[in-house]
Scaffold this motif. Structure first.
Motif, short mmCIF file in Angstrom:
data_model
loop_
_atom_site.label_atom_id
_atom_site.label_comp_id
_atom_site.label_asym_id
_atom_site.label_seq_id
_atom_site.Cartn_x
_atom_site.Cartn_y
_atom_site.Cartn_z
N VAL A 84 -3.74 47.48 32.45
CA VAL A 84 -2.37 47.61 32.93
C VAL A 84 -2.37 47.85 34.43
O VAL A 84 -3.13 48.68 34.92
N PRO A 86 0.18 49.23 36.97
CA PRO A 86 1.50 49.86 36.99
C PRO A 86 2.26 49.53 38.27
O PRO A 86 1.68 49.08 39.25
N GLU A 99 -14.78 53.40 44.66
CA GLU A 99 -14.79 54.32 43.52
C GLU A 99 -13.65 54.03 42.56
O GLU A 99 -13.82 54.07 41.34
N MET A 103 -13.75 52.67 38.54
CA MET A 103 -13.16 53.40 37.41
C MET A 103 -12.68 52.46 36.31
O MET A 103 -12.48 52.88 35.18
N GLY A 104 -12.49 51.19 36.65
CA GLY A 104 -12.12 50.22 35.63
C GLY A 104 -13.19 50.09 34.55
O GLY A 104 -12.92 49.62 33.45
N ALA A 106 -14.55 52.60 33.13
CA ALA A 106 -14.50 53.82 32.30
C ALA A 106 -14.40 53.54 30.80
O ALA A 106 -15.15 54.12 30.02
N ARG A 120 -21.53 48.05 38.84
CA ARG A 120 -21.26 47.93 40.27
C ARG A 120 -21.05 46.49 40.68
O ARG A 120 -20.21 46.17 41.52
N ARG A 155 -9.14 46.93 40.04
CA ARG A 155 -9.59 47.87 39.01
C ARG A 155 -9.33 47.29 37.61
O ARG A 155 -10.17 47.39 36.72
N GLN A 159 -12.01 46.03 34.49
CA GLN A 159 -11.94 46.42 33.09
C GLN A 159 -12.32 45.27 32.16
O GLN A 159 -12.51 45.47 30.97
N ARG B 217 -15.29 62.75 33.82
CA ARG B 217 -14.73 61.46 34.22
C ARG B 217 -13.26 61.34 33.83
O ARG B 217 -12.44 60.90 34.65
N LEU B 221 -9.90 60.40 36.21
CA LEU B 221 -8.87 59.41 35.91
C LEU B 221 -7.50 60.07 35.84
O LEU B 221 -6.49 59.46 36.21
N SER B 228 -1.64 56.21 34.01
CA SER B 228 -2.79 55.47 34.53
C SER B 228 -4.04 55.82 33.75
O SER B 228 -4.84 54.94 33.40
N ALA B 231 -3.99 54.21 30.41
CA ALA B 231 -4.27 52.78 30.49
C ALA B 231 -5.76 52.52 30.68
O ALA B 231 -6.24 51.43 30.40
N LEU B 232 -6.48 53.50 31.19
CA LEU B 232 -7.93 53.35 31.34
C LEU B 232 -8.68 53.96 30.17
O LEU B 232 -9.89 54.20 30.25
#
Lengths: 280, 334
Positions: A84, A86, A99, A103-104, A106, A120, A155, A159, B217, B221, B228, B231-232
């Motif tokens: 998503v 936003p 960074e 985080m995508g 995660a 990476r 990001r 994902q 982590r 986030l 947000s 969504a992650l």
């Protein structure tokens, strides 16, 4: 047979007893489709997208993602398939661009896993895609709105989703970056079969890129169909409350939308602005 | 300033450097104090090369070591507590003491003390109850807003502190035993009252540290906002609830042993964030080690600065922390 990746039936939503934001709304999005949600301010576009992404729960109705009810998806598994972007971006997010993009990854990592070289590499590719590589070391709060927008899209790409939902991703971008982002989205669709669902204010971008458009007004579906079906002068003028000219592009006969200024005979019938509605 | 090294390398480096800092603080805390024994002799006693039953060995092993361990545990817990609250509430000024969580825990603990509860688990449980109550009140006050307002959160905390203070004073005013002195010292944040037998209770903070580290982590986030984070792939409700419960539990546990020590959870995470950036996977171990070292050193000052006796360590941390708090508030307003 078409496979529907996103199905919604009878969605309704209202905030604290105010008039409903969405009312008995149905939609279906096919795999690999470029699906755009359009409509005037306050029509419920953003709320609809948040419902589809499972970020808020509907009052009534049900959403299915990849043939499974949204409510039965564990959050992390959903985030591996659905990303998503936003509308509102964090202003004070204390991380660098690199960074943030990383985080995508995660949802693809276990709690104590650390991002590896392949993660990476994906982040670098995503930054390259959205043209933010040179910003990699800058902090998010040092960027312009448009740059932040591209970082958040990077990001989402990182994902590696099958479905990508975006809320007005081009609203603060200049034409070059608008086209760049839209082209990128269609490339994602063409090369990786990603389904794109996007809320947009820009009717011309919708005409140029959308396979199907969903026009909503005051939380109800007006019409869902191809750009040529949906974007007609009469329908848009009624919906948006102003005189809108629709003619045909030199480019492949796509509709071209122009709101007419008063000097060219246009006039505005402002719809009573629904007070207290959030977003658009 | 971007560190290109992978996270694991940075984690090892940060942990090693701060572990050294902690070790040096521990040695300093063991060596200096109100006794006029020479530092060298005390150090030898600590290393086990001196006479086993000498005065020096008693001072080091029976008096100073438990106190240093207590200071390190309390400092680590309060710093980490501050870090978690700052991430969850997205407010750099959040801290157990400022939010009134410590105050609520104090009310619970004192009530338990006056009712004759045993220090563990009776007092710890009543302290946990008190702090959970305050937590719900403060967070409930600002709940429903999409971003937790900085001012309403702080005002809520201030009011909770004032209210808890009033309850504590009224409890004191109806108490006539010798416990009054104990309560008063404890309110100022004092490490001298803790008995050695109660130290093992503090082991319970270790699983709390572990849980918080595994949620580092998701905390990163969450800084981008709840939606947000969702969504992650973060289960926002579960993660927030777990973090709040674990943090409140460990804070009330140490408040039972140490009394009200303020501003540690503000200054330590803030300084470490300036040095290391905002990644909670680094900040969590850094706060544990750095917070421990910080409170050992504050306690050392509290023991050695007054020419006679000692002062409660809460006074030292407030003297250092309150001006910093004002500075942060001023910078946030600009």
């Amino acid at each position: 047979m078409t496979s529907w990746v996103v199905t919604a039936r009878g969605l309704s939503l209202s905030y604290n007893g105010r008039p409903p934001v969405l009312c008995d709304l149905d939609l279906r999005v096919a795999s690999g489709e470029f699906f755009m949600i359009i409509g005037p301010n306050g029509s419920g576009k953003t709320s609809l997208l948040r419902l589809l992404a499972g970020l808020i729960a509907p009052e009534a109705g049900q959403v299915e993602i990849l043939a499974k009810p949204l409510t039965s998806w564990p959050r992390r598994h959903l985030a591996q398939r659905l990303a998503v972007v936003p509308q509102q971006l964090p202003q004070d997010f204390p991380f660098t661009v690199a960074e943030t993009v990383l985080m995508g990854r995660a949802p693809h990592l276990g709690l104590l896993d650390v991002e590896g070289e392949s993660d990476r590499e994906l982040a670098r590719a995503a930054m390259h895609f959205t043209d933010v590589t040179r910003l990699a070391d800058r902090r998010l709060d040092q960027l312009s709105e448009g740059e932040r927008q591209r970082v958040v899209i990077a990001r989402a790409l990182c994902q590696e989703p099958e479905i990508l939902m975006l809320d007005e991703p081009t609203s603060s971008l200049d034409p070059a970056h608008q086209i760049q982002i839209m082209d990128l989205l269609s490339r994602l669709r063409a090369e990786r079969g990603v389904t794109v669902i996007m809320v947009s204010h820009d009717l011309n971008l919708a005409a140029l890129y959308g396979d199907r458009l969903l026009l909503i007004d005051r939380g109800r579906t007006v019409l869902c169909g191809s750009p040529a079906e949906v974007l007609t002068a009469e329908r848009l003028s009624v919906c948006y409350g102003c005189t809108i000219l629709v003619d045909t592009h030199g480019l492949g006969g796509l509709p071209r939308v122009t709101p007419l200024p008063a000097s060219y005979g246009g006039h505005v019938v402002p719809a009573e602005e629904p007070s207290g509605r959030r977003g658009s | 300033m971007v560190d290109e090294r992978p996270l694991s390398a940075r984690l090892i480096l940060v942990t090693m450097v701060l572990a050294m800092v902690l070790l040096v603080s521990v040695l300093l805390g063991l060596t200096f104090g109100s006794s006029d024994q020479g530092g060298g002799e005390l150090l030898r006693a600590f290393m086990g090369t001196g006479k086993t039953h000498s005065l020096a060995s008693v001072i080091v092993w029976r008096i100073r070591l438990p106190r240093v361990i207590l200071a390190a545990t309390v400092g680590a817990t309060l710093s980490l507590g501050g870090l978690v609250f700052q991430a969850l509430l997205r407010n750099p000024l959040a801290e157990p003491y400022i939010l009134g969580i410590s105050g609520g825990s104090a009310v619970g603990a004192i009530t338990g003390m006056l009712l004759g509860f045993s220090p563990f688990p009776g007092m710890a449980l009543s302290a946990f109850g008190g702090s959970m109550l305050i937590l719900f009140l403060v967070v409930g006050l600002v709940a429903g807003q999409t971003t937790l307002g900085r001012d309403s959160l702080l005002l809520g905390g201030v009011m909770m502190n004032a209210f808890c203070g009033a309850i504590i004073m009224s409890l004191i005013s109806i108490t006539q035993t010798s416990e009054v002195h104990q309560i008063l010292f404890w309110l100022m944040g004092d490490l001298s009252m803790c008995s050695t037998e109660r130290l093992p209770v503090l082991i319970a903070v270790l699983p709390c540290f572990t849980i918080i580290f595994t949620l580092a982590r998701p905390m990163n986030l969450l800084l981008a906002g709840r939606e947000s984070a969702a969504a992650l792939g973060v289960n926002v409700r579960l993660v927030s609830m777990l973090l709040l419960a674990v943090t409140t539990f460990m804070v009330s546990l140490v408040v039972c042993q140490s009394g009200l020590i303020g501003f540690v959870g503000l200054i330590v995470p803030h300084v470490l964030r300036l040095l290391l950036g905002s990644d909670h996977r680094l900040l969590t171990p850094a706060c544990i080690l750095g917070g421990g070292a910080y409170l050992i050193l504050c306690d050392l000052l509290a023991r050695t600065l007054p020419t006679t006796g000692e002062m409660p360590v809460g006074i030292v941390t407030a003297l250092v922390g309150a001006p910093l708090f004002i500075l942060l508030l001023w910078r946030a307003r600009r």
